[in-house]
Design a protein around this motif. Structure first.
Motif, short mmCIF file in Angstrom:
data_model
loop_
_atom_site.label_atom_id
_atom_site.label_comp_id
_atom_site.label_asym_id
_atom_site.label_seq_id
_atom_site.Cartn_x
_atom_site.Cartn_y
_atom_site.Cartn_z
N MET A 1 0.45 2.59 -18.37
CA MET A 1 0.07 3.78 -17.64
C MET A 1 -1.45 3.90 -17.64
O MET A 1 -2.06 3.88 -18.69
CB MET A 1 0.69 5.03 -18.27
N GLN A 2 -2.00 4.03 -16.45
CA GLN A 2 -3.44 4.16 -16.30
C GLN A 2 -3.76 5.60 -15.91
O GLN A 2 -3.11 6.18 -15.05
CB GLN A 2 -3.95 3.20 -15.25
N ARG A 3 -4.78 6.16 -16.52
CA ARG A 3 -5.20 7.53 -16.26
C ARG A 3 -6.59 7.50 -15.64
O ARG A 3 -7.51 6.94 -16.23
CB ARG A 3 -5.21 8.29 -17.59
N ILE A 4 -6.73 8.09 -14.42
CA ILE A 4 -8.04 8.11 -13.76
C ILE A 4 -8.35 9.52 -13.27
O ILE A 4 -7.44 10.32 -13.04
CB ILE A 4 -8.13 7.11 -12.58
N HIS A 5 -9.63 9.81 -13.13
CA HIS A 5 -10.06 11.12 -12.66
C HIS A 5 -9.61 11.31 -11.21
O HIS A 5 -9.53 10.35 -10.44
CB HIS A 5 -11.58 11.26 -12.79
N ILE A 6 -9.34 12.54 -10.85
CA ILE A 6 -8.82 12.83 -9.50
C ILE A 6 -9.79 12.41 -8.40
O ILE A 6 -9.37 12.02 -7.32
CB ILE A 6 -8.43 14.32 -9.38
N THR A 7 -11.09 12.45 -8.68
CA THR A 7 -12.07 12.02 -7.69
C THR A 7 -11.93 10.53 -7.41
O THR A 7 -11.93 10.11 -6.24
CB THR A 7 -13.50 12.35 -8.17
N ALA A 8 -11.78 9.74 -8.45
CA ALA A 8 -11.60 8.29 -8.28
C ALA A 8 -10.26 8.00 -7.59
O ALA A 8 -10.17 7.09 -6.76
CB ALA A 8 -11.67 7.59 -9.63
N PHE A 9 -9.24 8.76 -7.93
CA PHE A 9 -7.92 8.59 -7.31
C PHE A 9 -8.01 8.85 -5.81
O PHE A 9 -7.49 8.09 -5.00
CB PHE A 9 -6.92 9.55 -7.97
N ALA A 10 -8.71 9.92 -5.42
CA ALA A 10 -8.87 10.25 -4.00
C ALA A 10 -9.72 9.20 -3.28
O ALA A 10 -9.46 8.88 -2.12
CB ALA A 10 -9.49 11.64 -3.86
N GLN A 11 -10.70 8.65 -3.95
CA GLN A 11 -11.52 7.60 -3.34
C GLN A 11 -10.70 6.33 -3.13
O GLN A 11 -10.85 5.64 -2.13
CB GLN A 11 -12.74 7.30 -4.19
N LYS A 12 -9.82 6.04 -4.08
CA LYS A 12 -9.00 4.83 -4.00
C LYS A 12 -8.00 4.89 -2.85
O LYS A 12 -7.82 3.93 -2.12
CB LYS A 12 -8.26 4.64 -5.33
N PHE A 13 -7.33 6.05 -2.68
CA PHE A 13 -6.27 6.18 -1.69
C PHE A 13 -6.68 6.95 -0.43
O PHE A 13 -5.96 6.93 0.55
CB PHE A 13 -5.04 6.88 -2.30
N GLY A 14 -7.79 7.67 -0.51
CA GLY A 14 -8.16 8.59 0.55
C GLY A 14 -7.50 9.93 0.26
O GLY A 14 -6.40 9.98 -0.31
N GLN A 15 -8.15 11.02 0.65
CA GLN A 15 -7.63 12.34 0.30
C GLN A 15 -6.25 12.61 0.89
O GLN A 15 -5.40 13.20 0.23
CB GLN A 15 -8.60 13.45 0.73
N ARG A 16 -6.04 12.17 2.10
CA ARG A 16 -4.75 12.44 2.74
C ARG A 16 -3.60 11.77 1.99
O ARG A 16 -2.61 12.41 1.65
CB ARG A 16 -4.80 11.98 4.19
N GLU A 17 -3.72 10.48 1.72
CA GLU A 17 -2.67 9.75 1.01
C GLU A 17 -2.54 10.22 -0.43
O GLU A 17 -1.44 10.34 -0.97
CB GLU A 17 -2.95 8.24 1.05
#
Length: 73
Positions: A1-17
């Motif tokens: 299980m990997q834990r990442i900050h929500i900003t990095a998560f949104a950058q990785k997938f895009g805000q919509r996805e």
């Protein structure tokens, strides 16, 4: 299980996805990022994602505390 900050998560997938994956609205995700909330996203073994916010205790907003204090005449 990997834990990442929500900003990095949104950058990785895009805000919509990212909002679809977290089952929240895109507006809620955008607002959390703009406000700088300390939210971390974890990928679960089944491939779903969960998010949790790290907050100090007690976590009341000092501005709200000031507004709720009685006004002396």
């Amino acid at each position: 299980m990997q834990r990442i900050h929500i900003t990095a998560f949104a950058q990785k997938f895009g805000q919509r996805e990212a909002s679809v994956l977290l089952k929240i609205t895109q507006g809620a995700l955008s607002k959390a990022i703009r406000r700088g909330r300390d939210i971390y996203v974890t990928e679960q073994p089944d491939g779903s994602f969960t998010a949790e916010e790290v907050r100090s205790f007690p976590s009341q907003n000092p501005e709200k505390q000031q507004l709720s204090e009685p006004i002396s005449a």
